[in-house]
Scaffold this motif. Sequence first.
Motif, PDB file in Angstrom:
ATOM      1  N   GLY A   1       2.067   5.646 -15.219  1.00  0.00           N
ATOM      2  CA  GLY A   1       2.749   4.489 -16.011  1.00  0.00           C
ATOM      3  C   GLY A   1       1.881   3.130 -15.933  1.00  0.00           C
ATOM      4  N   ARG A   2       0.912   3.117 -15.129  1.00  0.00           N
ATOM      5  CA  ARG A   2       0.100   1.971 -14.918  1.00  0.00           C
ATOM      6  C   ARG A   2      -0.439   1.201 -15.996  1.00  0.00           C
ATOM      7  NH1 ARG A   2      -1.274   1.073  -9.300  1.00  0.00           N
ATOM      8  NH2 ARG A   2      -3.170  -0.160 -10.104  1.00  0.00           N
ATOM      9  N   THR A   3      -0.971   2.053 -16.832  1.00  0.00           N
ATOM     10  CA  THR A   3      -1.120   1.622 -18.334  1.00  0.00           C
ATOM     11  C   THR A   3      -0.222   0.456 -18.827  1.00  0.00           C
ATOM     12  OG1 THR A   3      -3.024   3.004 -18.344  1.00  0.00           O
ATOM     13  CG2 THR A   3      -2.457   1.683 -20.503  1.00  0.00           C
ATOM     14  N   GLU A   4       1.053   1.604 -19.195  1.00  0.00           N
ATOM     15  CA  GLU A   4       2.104   0.965 -19.769  1.00  0.00           C
ATOM     16  C   GLU A   4       2.674  -0.377 -19.196  1.00  0.00           C
ATOM     17  OE1 GLU A   4       6.280   3.192 -21.266  1.00  0.00           O
ATOM     18  OE2 GLU A   4       5.811   3.345 -19.117  1.00  0.00           O
ATOM     19  N   TYR A   5       2.739  -0.275 -17.778  1.00  0.00           N
ATOM     20  CA  TYR A   5       3.298  -1.483 -17.188  1.00  0.00           C
ATOM     21  C   TYR A   5       2.220  -2.763 -17.383  1.00  0.00           C
ATOM     22  CZ  TYR A   5       6.640   1.723 -15.293  1.00  0.00           C
ATOM     23  OH  TYR A   5       7.433   2.698 -14.909  1.00  0.00           O
ATOM     24  N   ALA A   6       0.818  -2.417 -17.329  1.00  0.00           N
ATOM     25  CA  ALA A   6      -0.006  -3.388 -17.380  1.00  0.00           C
ATOM     26  C   ALA A   6      -0.075  -4.039 -18.778  1.00  0.00           C
ATOM     27  CB  ALA A   6      -1.448  -2.887 -17.077  1.00  0.00           C
ATOM     28  N   MET A   7       0.198  -3.286 -19.822  1.00  0.00           N
ATOM     29  CA  MET A   7       0.264  -4.083 -21.122  1.00  0.00           C
ATOM     30  C   MET A   7       1.417  -4.757 -21.520  1.00  0.00           C
ATOM     31  SD  MET A   7      -1.327  -0.770 -23.038  1.00  0.00           S
ATOM     32  CE  MET A   7      -1.293  -1.460 -24.833  1.00  0.00           C
ATOM     33  N   ALA A   8       2.704  -4.597 -20.670  1.00  0.00           N
ATOM     34  CA  ALA A   8       3.833  -5.360 -20.970  1.00  0.00           C
ATOM     35  C   ALA A   8       3.496  -6.617 -20.544  1.00  0.00           C
ATOM     36  CB  ALA A   8       4.854  -4.497 -20.020  1.00  0.00           C
ATOM     37  N   GLU A   9       4.375  -7.611 -21.200  1.00  0.00           N
ATOM     38  CA  GLU A   9       4.331  -9.051 -20.901  1.00  0.00           C
ATOM     39  C   GLU A   9       5.028  -9.174 -19.273  1.00  0.00           C
ATOM     40  OE1 GLU A   9       6.055 -13.507 -22.484  1.00  0.00           O
ATOM     41  OE2 GLU A   9       6.335 -11.628 -23.426  1.00  0.00           O
ATOM     42  N   PRO A  10       4.302  -9.978 -18.546  1.00  0.00           N
ATOM     43  CA  PRO A  10       4.849 -10.034 -17.147  1.00  0.00           C
ATOM     44  C   PRO A  10       5.937 -11.117 -17.271  1.00  0.00           C
ATOM     45  CG  PRO A  10       2.903 -11.058 -17.237  1.00  0.00           C
ATOM     46  CD  PRO A  10       2.978 -10.319 -18.437  1.00  0.00           C
TER      47      PRO A  10
ATOM     48  N   LEU B   1       0.788  -1.048  -0.047  1.00  0.00           N
ATOM     49  CA  LEU B   1      -0.181   0.067  -0.027  1.00  0.00           C
ATOM     50  C   LEU B   1       0.885   1.068   0.094  1.00  0.00           C
ATOM     51  CD1 LEU B   1      -2.751  -1.029   2.623  1.00  0.00           C
ATOM     52  CD2 LEU B   1      -3.034  -0.696   0.027  1.00  0.00           C
ATOM     53  N   LYS B   2       2.071   1.295   0.604  1.00  0.00           N
ATOM     54  CA  LYS B   2       2.804   2.444   0.512  1.00  0.00           C
ATOM     55  C   LYS B   2       3.118   2.810  -1.088  1.00  0.00           C
ATOM     56  CE  LYS B   2       7.533   4.274   1.718  1.00  0.00           C
ATOM     57  NZ  LYS B   2       8.698   4.050   2.131  1.00  0.00           N
ATOM     58  N   TYR B   3       3.295   1.974  -1.791  1.00  0.00           N
ATOM     59  CA  TYR B   3       3.636   1.979  -3.217  1.00  0.00           C
ATOM     60  C   TYR B   3       2.494   1.887  -4.176  1.00  0.00           C
ATOM     61  CZ  TYR B   3       8.227   1.184  -1.155  1.00  0.00           C
ATOM     62  OH  TYR B   3       9.461   1.649  -0.455  1.00  0.00           O
ATOM     63  N   ALA B   4       1.190   1.570  -3.621  1.00  0.00           N
ATOM     64  CA  ALA B   4       0.098   1.464  -4.436  1.00  0.00           C
ATOM     65  C   ALA B   4      -0.280   2.297  -5.782  1.00  0.00           C
ATOM     66  CB  ALA B   4      -1.231   1.446  -3.587  1.00  0.00           C
ATOM     67  N   ASN B   5       0.188   3.718  -5.580  1.00  0.00           N
ATOM     68  CA  ASN B   5       0.072   4.700  -6.516  1.00  0.00           C
ATOM     69  C   ASN B   5       1.295   4.807  -7.504  1.00  0.00           C
ATOM     70  OD1 ASN B   5      -2.542   5.202  -5.645  1.00  0.00           O
ATOM     71  ND2 ASN B   5      -1.971   6.792  -4.593  1.00  0.00           N
ATOM     72  N   THR B   6       2.346   4.224  -7.019  1.00  0.00           N
ATOM     73  CA  THR B   6       3.805   4.252  -7.907  1.00  0.00           C
ATOM     74  C   THR B   6       4.178   2.838  -8.004  1.00  0.00           C
ATOM     75  OG1 THR B   6       4.916   4.683  -5.764  1.00  0.00           O
ATOM     76  CG2 THR B   6       4.045   6.631  -7.079  1.00  0.00           C
ATOM     77  N   PRO B   7       3.667   2.055  -9.111  1.00  0.00           N
ATOM     78  CA  PRO B   7       4.157   0.584  -9.300  1.00  0.00           C
ATOM     79  C   PRO B   7       5.383   0.587  -9.477  1.00  0.00           C
ATOM     80  CG  PRO B   7       2.743   1.540 -11.106  1.00  0.00           C
ATOM     81  CD  PRO B   7       2.433   2.475 -10.028  1.00  0.00           C
ATOM     82  N   ALA B   8       6.101   1.686 -10.384  1.00  0.00           N
ATOM     83  CA  ALA B   8       7.320   1.509 -10.688  1.00  0.00           C
ATOM     84  C   ALA B   8       8.275   1.639  -9.326  1.00  0.00           C
ATOM     85  CB  ALA B   8       7.856   2.783 -11.471  1.00  0.00           C
ATOM     86  N   ASP B   9       7.922   2.274  -8.599  1.00  0.00           N
ATOM     87  CA  ASP B   9       8.619   2.463  -6.980  1.00  0.00           C
ATOM     88  C   ASP B   9       8.628   1.047  -6.292  1.00  0.00           C
ATOM     89  OD1 ASP B   9       9.479   4.979  -7.598  1.00  0.00           O
ATOM     90  OD2 ASP B   9       7.851   5.862  -6.323  1.00  0.00           O
ATOM     91  N   TYR B  10       7.394   0.334  -6.504  1.00  0.00           N
ATOM     92  CA  TYR B  10       7.177  -0.748  -5.678  1.00  0.00           C
ATOM     93  C   TYR B  10       7.982  -2.022  -6.292  1.00  0.00           C
ATOM     94  CZ  TYR B  10       5.337  -5.037  -3.772  1.00  0.00           C
ATOM     95  OH  TYR B  10       4.812  -6.101  -3.143  1.00  0.00           O
ATOM     96  N   SER B  11       8.124  -2.267  -7.548  1.00  0.00           N
ATOM     97  CA  SER B  11       8.835  -3.086  -8.310  1.00  0.00           C
ATOM     98  C   SER B  11      10.364  -2.891  -8.110  1.00  0.00           C
ATOM     99  CB  SER B  11       8.566  -3.241  -9.740  1.00  0.00           C
ATOM    100  OG  SER B  11       8.825  -2.001 -10.452  1.00  0.00           O
ATOM    101  N   GLY B  12      10.778  -1.515  -8.177  1.00  0.00           N
ATOM    102  CA  GLY B  12      12.260  -1.183  -8.032  1.00  0.00           C
ATOM    103  C   GLY B  12      12.660  -1.672  -6.665  1.00  0.00           C
TER     104      GLY B  12
ATOM    105  N   ALA C   1      -2.716  -6.443  -8.854  1.00  0.00           N
ATOM    106  CA  ALA C   1      -3.307  -6.150  -7.366  1.00  0.00           C
ATOM    107  C   ALA C   1      -4.112  -4.818  -7.324  1.00  0.00           C
ATOM    108  CB  ALA C   1      -1.805  -5.738  -6.627  1.00  0.00           C
ATOM    109  N   LYS C   2      -4.925  -4.881  -6.754  1.00  0.00           N
ATOM    110  CA  LYS C   2      -6.312  -4.101  -6.741  1.00  0.00           C
ATOM    111  C   LYS C   2      -6.597  -3.616  -5.059  1.00  0.00           C
ATOM    112  CE  LYS C   2     -10.996  -3.488  -7.952  1.00  0.00           C
ATOM    113  NZ  LYS C   2     -12.244  -4.149  -8.606  1.00  0.00           N
ATOM    114  N   VAL C   3      -6.775  -2.236  -5.012  1.00  0.00           N
ATOM    115  CA  VAL C   3      -6.874  -1.672  -3.682  1.00  0.00           C
ATOM    116  C   VAL C   3      -8.261  -1.025  -3.731  1.00  0.00           C
ATOM    117  CG1 VAL C   3      -6.272  -0.019  -2.046  1.00  0.00           C
ATOM    118  CG2 VAL C   3      -4.471  -1.195  -3.394  1.00  0.00           C
ATOM    119  N   GLN C   4      -9.043  -1.569  -2.766  1.00  0.00           N
ATOM    120  CA  GLN C   4     -10.552  -1.028  -2.852  1.00  0.00           C
ATOM    121  C   GLN C   4     -10.877  -0.411  -1.214  1.00  0.00           C
ATOM    122  OE1 GLN C   4     -13.493  -3.783  -4.992  1.00  0.00           O
ATOM    123  NE2 GLN C   4     -12.134  -5.154  -4.118  1.00  0.00           N
TER     124      GLN C   4
END
Length: 571
Positions: A285-294, A195-206, A245-248
């Motif tokens: 960048g969420r859309t950009e990362y979501a469209m990449a092959e995991p 949740l600390k990085y929920a809005n910044t997925p690049a920071d989380y993966s890094g 991951a989805k936060v509600q």
Amino acid sequence: MKSTKPLSLVTMLLGFCLYGVLPLYAQDELPVSQIDHLIRAEWNKNSIVPSPPTDDAHYLRRLYLDVIGTIPTADEVKAFLANRSPYKRYEALAHLLNSPKYVEYWANYWDDVLLGRQVKRANVDRTAFRDWLKGQVSKNNAYNKFVYELLTASGVNTSLASTVMPNGVMPSMESDLSGKSTLDSRVNGAVNFYLKYANTPADYSGTVSRLFLGVQIQCAQCHDHKTEAWKQADFRRFTACFMQAKVQPVNRTLDKKRTMQVELTDNAQPFKVPARLAGKVKDNGRTEYAMAEPAALDGTSFATEGNRRQAIAKWITAPQNPWFAAAIVNRMWAHFLGRGFVNPIDDFRDSNPPVMPELLRKLAEDFVAHGYDLKYLIKLICSTQVYQLSSLPAKHLDEGNTYWARYRLKPLKPEVLMDMLVSATSMQSVLERVAGDRLPAVKAAMQKQLTFLFDVDEEFEQKDYEGTIPQALLLLNGGITNNSVTPLSGTALSDVLSLPGTDKEKIESLYLRTFSRLPNTKEVAYWTKFLNAPREVGQTPIRQGSGLPKQQAYEDMFWGLLNSSEFIFNH
């Protein structure tokens, strides 16, 4: 865990003679002697003469600070020094590993590593996260399971027990047959890391790559680097693994901790901005990362996996992963010895090769073979010859102490320094008496002062430390130290002054409380002369006290000990 074999008497005595502590492991395991042999071979190759072994008093203080984050009491020091058992260093280590303070210290350690000093997000419950960490440390959960559970965590971030609606009524929730809220039963403190990085997925993966693999892929977030192996495509594919991951929101009402209740789940499909909004919505960048092959860093694709977070977590923590075990071994080695095999500890790459790669490999393989047991790893490191060397300069020392030819002088983190001051001065009871219900707030304010000036980043090599002028002024003139040496009832100095006996015995008592050792003959002579020196009426003391001349001299002496480099460093 491998089966143990009895050690021969010759092996045991040899180990004691060389290291001051008997070998702890069976002959089919990676023995301490093999670690020491490899390091001594490196010393010989580089003509390095190491420092001599440290004595029992310094070893005990060092062990307490590194394992539980505080210093031993005077009684604990005296008991250890009087103990004639050849096993006593091992016994002291085993005692600390089973101490409640071990749980508290390492839960705080991981809280700092994972969340950092400050988290300014309303949906992160730090208390719930710390409680989860305490549970992990308390049961000594295997490190691979700890990381897997952290990276795959789902559920509610915080308990709703303290949440009330604006009209003062508790929100309605479903209940199971026992009457317990089913929502509360889904609380999982581990989700607060994501949740600390929920809005910044690049920071989380890094952050995940850096902390658990020692690989800094975040450098490839924006563009390719000619000299680095990781490319922007690698970063996007790795980040895509976390995009399901989805936060509600669960309840938007803030509780007493000012935390909003949310739930973290995994979608069957990753997040995507609707086509009609594409290019119009700032989504980090969420859309950009979501469209990449995991995919993992070695190219393993997870495009067909139902739960990609579980897939990437399984890959990260797998025994075959070339980085996972090595990264935590390197981190723990740096924590106890001041410098890792790889420095900085989170920068594994071809252009930053490790010191003694063969030893790092052996330690990582041994850690995996022992079920990723962090307590086992700590036992192993603390039993090595290099950990038990003196911090005094060695002859022909290698530049930067790269091969650990002496114990590296280490500055203390502010939480540890705060605990040391309270312990050495016995101020806890006074603080409780004066502050009452405000004690947590008072201690937090005191610690904030220390944190601002003494914060230590353990991810970088701990070199020989040079204090700053503000740090010196805080210790010399600050209320934390000055108030600690006032002989109020129940404080250390009050207890020492009330002891029967000579000045020598009182000096010894203060040394045991601050330095965890007895003073030498010169120190006793110096302080005895200082305490009994004539003082003229109206003479300005070193610091402003409130007692008679002899009492003032003791206050000045105690103040001097607490302000010394020997007290505020781990050595």
